[in-house]
Design a protein around this motif. Structure first.
Motif, PDB file in Angstrom:
ATOM      1  N   ALA A   9       0.827  -1.211   0.000  1.00 12.97           N
ATOM      2  CA  ALA A   9       0.000   0.000   0.000  1.00 12.97           C
ATOM      3  C   ALA A   9       0.858   1.257   0.000  1.00 12.97           C
ATOM      4  N   LEU A  10       2.012   1.200   0.634  1.00 10.96           N
ATOM      5  CA  LEU A  10       2.888   2.368   0.718  1.00 10.96           C
ATOM      6  C   LEU A  10       3.891   2.431  -0.436  1.00 10.96           C
ATOM      7  N   ALA A  11       3.818   1.487  -1.360  1.00 14.52           N
ATOM      8  CA  ALA A  11       4.784   1.422  -2.454  1.00 14.52           C
ATOM      9  C   ALA A  11       4.522   2.451  -3.544  1.00 14.52           C
ATOM     10  N   ASP A  12       3.513   3.246  -3.406  1.00 15.37           N
ATOM     11  CA  ASP A  12       3.182   4.247  -4.414  1.00 15.37           C
ATOM     12  C   ASP A  12       3.362   5.645  -3.824  1.00 15.37           C
ATOM     13  N   PRO A  13       4.041   6.551  -4.527  1.00 11.30           N
ATOM     14  CA  PRO A  13       4.266   7.895  -3.978  1.00 11.30           C
ATOM     15  C   PRO A  13       2.980   8.673  -3.698  1.00 11.30           C
ATOM     16  N   THR A  14       1.952   8.467  -4.512  1.00 13.01           N
ATOM     17  CA  THR A  14       0.689   9.166  -4.263  1.00 13.01           C
ATOM     18  C   THR A  14       0.084   8.706  -2.948  1.00 13.01           C
ATOM     19  N   ARG A  15       0.099   7.414  -2.700  1.00 15.21           N
ATOM     20  CA  ARG A  15      -0.464   6.905  -1.440  1.00 15.21           C
ATOM     21  C   ARG A  15       0.369   7.351  -0.244  1.00 15.21           C
ATOM     22  N   HIS A  46      -6.716   4.984  -5.013  1.00 17.16           N
ATOM     23  CA  HIS A  46      -5.621   5.009  -4.045  1.00 17.16           C
ATOM     24  C   HIS A  46      -6.164   4.868  -2.622  1.00 17.16           C
ATOM     25  N   LEU A  47      -7.241   5.570  -2.341  1.00 17.17           N
ATOM     26  CA  LEU A  47      -7.855   5.486  -1.012  1.00 17.17           C
ATOM     27  C   LEU A  47      -8.339   4.063  -0.736  1.00 17.17           C
ATOM     28  N   ARG A  48      -8.877   3.409  -1.751  1.00 15.75           N
ATOM     29  CA  ARG A  48      -9.340   2.032  -1.580  1.00 15.75           C
ATOM     30  C   ARG A  48      -8.184   1.109  -1.184  1.00 15.75           C
ATOM     31  N   VAL A  49      -7.031   1.262  -1.822  1.00 15.29           N
ATOM     32  CA  VAL A  49      -5.865   0.435  -1.482  1.00 15.29           C
ATOM     33  C   VAL A  49      -5.450   0.682  -0.039  1.00 15.29           C
ATOM     34  N   LEU A  50      -5.420   1.945   0.370  1.00 12.65           N
ATOM     35  CA  LEU A  50      -5.047   2.272   1.756  1.00 12.65           C
ATOM     36  C   LEU A  50      -6.075   1.729   2.754  1.00 12.65           C
ATOM     37  N   LYS A  51      -7.363   1.752   2.376  1.00 13.32           N
ATOM     38  CA  LYS A  51      -8.407   1.198   3.260  1.00 13.32           C
ATOM     39  C   LYS A  51      -8.270  -0.315   3.368  1.00 13.32           C
ATOM     40  N   ALA A  53      -5.633  -2.013   3.211  1.00 15.39           N
ATOM     41  CA  ALA A  53      -4.485  -2.282   4.078  1.00 15.39           C
ATOM     42  C   ALA A  53      -4.762  -1.840   5.514  1.00 15.39           C
ATOM     43  N   ARG A  54      -5.941  -1.281   5.737  1.00 19.02           N
ATOM     44  CA  ARG A  54      -6.382  -0.790   7.055  1.00 19.02           C
ATOM     45  C   ARG A  54      -5.521   0.340   7.610  1.00 19.02           C
ATOM     46  N   LEU A  55      -4.885   1.080   6.712  1.00 20.19           N
ATOM     47  CA  LEU A  55      -4.108   2.234   7.139  1.00 20.19           C
ATOM     48  C   LEU A  55      -4.990   3.452   7.347  1.00 20.19           C
ATOM     49  N   ILE A  56      -6.117   3.497   6.644  1.00 21.27           N
ATOM     50  CA  ILE A  56      -7.050   4.611   6.785  1.00 21.27           C
ATOM     51  C   ILE A  56      -8.460   4.054   6.906  1.00 21.27           C
ATOM     52  N   SER A  57      -9.357   4.912   7.369  1.00 24.16           N
ATOM     53  CA  SER A  57     -10.772   4.545   7.399  1.00 24.16           C
ATOM     54  C   SER A  57     -11.569   5.718   6.845  1.00 24.16           C
ATOM     55  N   GLU A  58     -12.787   5.412   6.460  1.00 25.14           N
ATOM     56  CA  GLU A  58     -13.680   6.404   5.862  1.00 25.14           C
ATOM     57  C   GLU A  58     -14.894   6.549   6.767  1.00 25.14           C
ATOM     58  N   LYS A  59     -15.276   7.806   7.006  1.00 30.45           N
ATOM     59  CA  LYS A  59     -16.451   8.060   7.839  1.00 30.45           C
ATOM     60  C   LYS A  59     -17.292   9.136   7.163  1.00 30.45           C
ATOM     61  N   ARG A  66     -15.016  11.592   5.073  1.00 26.45           N
ATOM     62  CA  ARG A  66     -13.743  12.027   5.640  1.00 26.45           C
ATOM     63  C   ARG A  66     -12.878  10.801   5.875  1.00 26.45           C
ATOM     64  N   TYR A  67     -11.604  10.947   5.538  1.00 25.82           N
ATOM     65  CA  TYR A  67     -10.646   9.846   5.664  1.00 25.82           C
ATOM     66  C   TYR A  67      -9.694  10.155   6.799  1.00 25.82           C
ATOM     67  N   ALA A  68      -9.450   9.141   7.632  1.00 21.51           N
ATOM     68  CA  ALA A  68      -8.578   9.303   8.791  1.00 21.51           C
ATOM     69  C   ALA A  68      -7.476   8.250   8.751  1.00 21.51           C
ATOM     70  N   LEU A  69      -6.283   8.661   9.144  1.00 20.09           N
ATOM     71  CA  LEU A  69      -5.130   7.778   9.212  1.00 20.09           C
ATOM     72  C   LEU A  69      -5.140   7.019  10.535  1.00 20.09           C
ATOM     73  N   HIS A  70      -4.708   5.766  10.483  1.00 21.63           N
ATOM     74  CA  HIS A  70      -4.523   4.952  11.689  1.00 21.63           C
ATOM     75  C   HIS A  70      -3.032   4.664  11.823  1.00 21.63           C
ATOM     76  N   PRO A  71      -2.284   5.602  12.446  1.00 22.91           N
ATOM     77  CA  PRO A  71      -0.827   5.457  12.495  1.00 22.91           C
ATOM     78  C   PRO A  71      -0.355   4.196  13.222  1.00 22.91           C
ATOM     79  N   ALA A  72      -1.162   3.668  14.120  1.00 18.70           N
ATOM     80  CA  ALA A  72      -0.754   2.447  14.829  1.00 18.70           C
ATOM     81  C   ALA A  72      -0.606   1.267  13.876  1.00 18.70           C
TER      82      ALA A  72
END
Length: 127
Positions: A9-15, A46-51, A53-59, A66-72
């Motif tokens: 998921a992090l292998a792309d510069p846009t993500r 891109h957001l779908r790939v991050l979701k 991977a559970r790095l972000i969530s959508e609310k 709104r998209y939020a990062l889950h740094p843990a």
């Protein structure tokens, strides 16, 4: 074992840039899209790939998503990298290899070109 899903998921510069933007707090998709010179559907992919991977969530917040990062969720990557670096630090340094003078032999033919390797899957998302 390496956290492959997160690394892909992090292998792309846009993500990676999306993750950096979300580090400052949840953002609506239009704010994220305005930070890039690509289409809004591309940002959504891109957001779908991050979701996934559970790095972000959508609310849903009113009319906005709104998209939020889950740094843990990045912790397994840090732990894996620390383990790899720690393993390397524990191993003794390799001895230098002496250069060996090549022996003259028959002329070598140029290697036959090999087909390009298949690109790694980005969780079903290829640009």
């Amino acid at each position: 074992m390496p956290p492959i899903t997160v690394l892909i998921a992090l292998a792309d510069p846009t993500r990676c840039r999306i993750v950096e933007i979300l580090r400052n707090g949840p953002q609506p998709v239009h704010v994220l899209a305005s930070s890039f010179d690509i289409s809004r559907p591309a940002i959504s992919r891109h957001l779908r790939v991050l979701k996934e991977a559970r790095l972000i969530s959508e609310k849903k917040a009113g009319r906005e998503n709104r998209y939020a990062l889950h740094p843990a969720k990045l912790r397994p990557v840090r732990d894996w990298l620390d383990a790899v670096q720690g393993d390397r630090a524990k191993k003794p340094a390799a001895k230098p290899v002496r250069a060996v003078k090549p022996v003259a032999g028959p002329p070598q033919l140029a290697p036959t070109p090999q087909p390009a390797p298949k690109a790694a899957s980005q969780m079903g998302f290829d640009f």
